[in-house]
Design an enzyme around this catalytic site. Sequence first.
Site, PDB file in Angstrom:
ATOM      1  CE  LYS A 113      -4.013  -2.336   1.049  1.00 49.83           C
ATOM      2  NZ  LYS A 113      -3.629  -3.955   0.363  1.00 49.83           N
TER       3      LYS A 113
HETATM    4  C1  PLP Z   1      -4.146  -4.722  -0.298  1.00 50.35           C
HETATM    5  C2  PLP Z   1      -3.926  -5.976   0.068  1.00 50.35           C
HETATM    6  C3  PLP Z   1      -3.802  -7.095  -1.045  1.00 50.35           C
HETATM    7  C4  PLP Z   1      -4.704  -7.188  -1.701  1.00 50.35           C
HETATM    8  O1  PLP Z   1      -5.147  -5.885  -2.924  1.00 50.35           O
HETATM    9  P1  PLP Z   1      -6.209  -5.340  -3.434  1.00 50.35           P
HETATM   10  O2  PLP Z   1      -5.614  -4.344  -4.498  1.00 50.35           O
HETATM   11  O3  PLP Z   1      -6.708  -4.800  -2.783  1.00 50.35           O
HETATM   12  O4  PLP Z   1      -6.577  -6.524  -4.665  1.00 50.35           O
HETATM   13  C5  PLP Z   1      -2.653  -8.264  -0.758  1.00 50.35           C
HETATM   14  N1  PLP Z   1      -1.577  -8.808   0.031  1.00 50.35           N
HETATM   15  C6  PLP Z   1      -1.603  -7.193   1.035  1.00 50.35           C
HETATM   16  C7  PLP Z   1      -0.083  -7.982   1.820  1.00 50.35           C
HETATM   17  C8  PLP Z   1      -2.110  -6.099   1.019  1.00 50.35           C
HETATM   18  O5  PLP Z   1      -1.835  -5.482   1.649  1.00 50.35           O
END
Ligand code: PLP
Length: 494
Positions: A113
Amino acid sequence: MQYISTRNNQQGCTAAQAISQGLARDGGLRTPMYIPKLPKGALEQLCSMSYQQRAVYVMGLFLEEFSAAELTGFAAKAYSLDKFDTPAVAPVHTLEDNLHCLELWHGPTCAFKDMALQMLPHLLTASLKKTQEDKTVCILVATSGDTGKGALEGFRDVDNTRIMVFYPKDGVSQVQQLQMTTQEGDNVGVCAVHGNFDDAQTGVKRLFSDEALREKLAERGYFLSSANSINWGRVLPQIVYYVSAYCDLVRDGKLTMGDKLNICVPTGNFGNILAAYYAGEMGVPVGKLICASNSNNVLTEFLTTGVYDRNRTFYTTTSPSMDILISSNLERLLYAVEQDSEAVRGYMEQLNACGKYEVSDKVKAWIAKRFCAGFCDDAQTAKVIERIYRQYDYLIDTHTAVAFDVMEQYRRETGDETAALVVSTASPFKFCDSVLTALGQTEIADGLAVLDQLTEVTGRTAPVPLAGLRDKRVRFTASVDKERMEDVVLGMLD
Ligand SMILES: *Cc1c(COP(=O)(O)O)cnc(C)c1O
């Protein structure tokens, strides 16, 4: 470039308006009218650039009202060595000639993120200036764990912003929870919601569509915006690392320019894999996009049958950031196929009314050409962590393990040995308990001592931002019923 709403493509707006707004008023997602193509020769040029330069170039194609100088400033701040522990920012780790792993967790919160949430505050505050908005923006976030911390770090003490994060009380790991409840900054708030991620997300969406709340806040000088992956300012920075990974592989002689690259993404809200799709549309030679889910396999079913059905058991898994039954960004994919906002609105109305919709045959065929999907349960996730560690001496977290497993399933089933990029979305130190259990440890240490235990077992050192949690004070302990989230917001913005 105009940005339309996926539920009404008649009224476009600018990029700055799209980013300021977050969600369109009609509930749709702001999306560029078309995906710009990389000019001929651009990919070759990008190969010799830094990550920051690649970000400026790629984002510039979508953000006409932003100057290169502005974007250069943002990229320098967002992806600096204060924030990321490697100058590569998003390095590619090669396991075999045709198997690579894109590490997206070198930022301040150790999950992918950060790639977008370090950039979003710069895009958002600049967008607010461009749209002459003088109210203070209040960012509301529903998080399944990683977004919340990423957004808090991105927005802390950013002028003219407030941020309020809601997380599911029992749906995040201990490290994730501590990361949020110890957050520093004068403009931040954190609150647990009784329920799961969907409860938190539905609650936040309801706040966004509540006109009465909007008016109350406007009187106090605030307006609401979103840092969830529905904001275009979240999706856009994610396109960059797919372009960048391809360039790195070419630069390092692992791919020849033009070779196809399959990409496997551990998926929750569908933002990350959507960015990979957009990178392909821009002209990166993307092969199959492989969508990996855990036992909450609503997307596996959708991408293989065309039926989206959220009426199913919700599982709390060892990959909690993917414990999601409503993948909001899928709406953008539906728009990309249909190019018809009426059709998209119809699907979303059915989803709201009965939790289920089925796409047209045209959409099914279109998806089948580009996407594959699979899922992996907790037991298998643990096995994969152990095997990848023994086989490659490479330590991965639970989310990344789900992707490795689904990638291997794909290869077994199709025999397609095209070079593949598995996307690694979190540091294994964010999910110590599950990783230690997978490695055969039967007793798991309490609290943050798990970090030391994982170090003892593997010889790896914990990332600095996680090790540093030990010295932090817990600031936020409140929890709330999902019906009362409005009170929390009003309380914060008194
Ligand atoms: C948010 C997240 C995901 C999922 O990603 P999306 O963009 O919501 O599909 C997968 N792995 C981790 C560690 C995340 O923080």
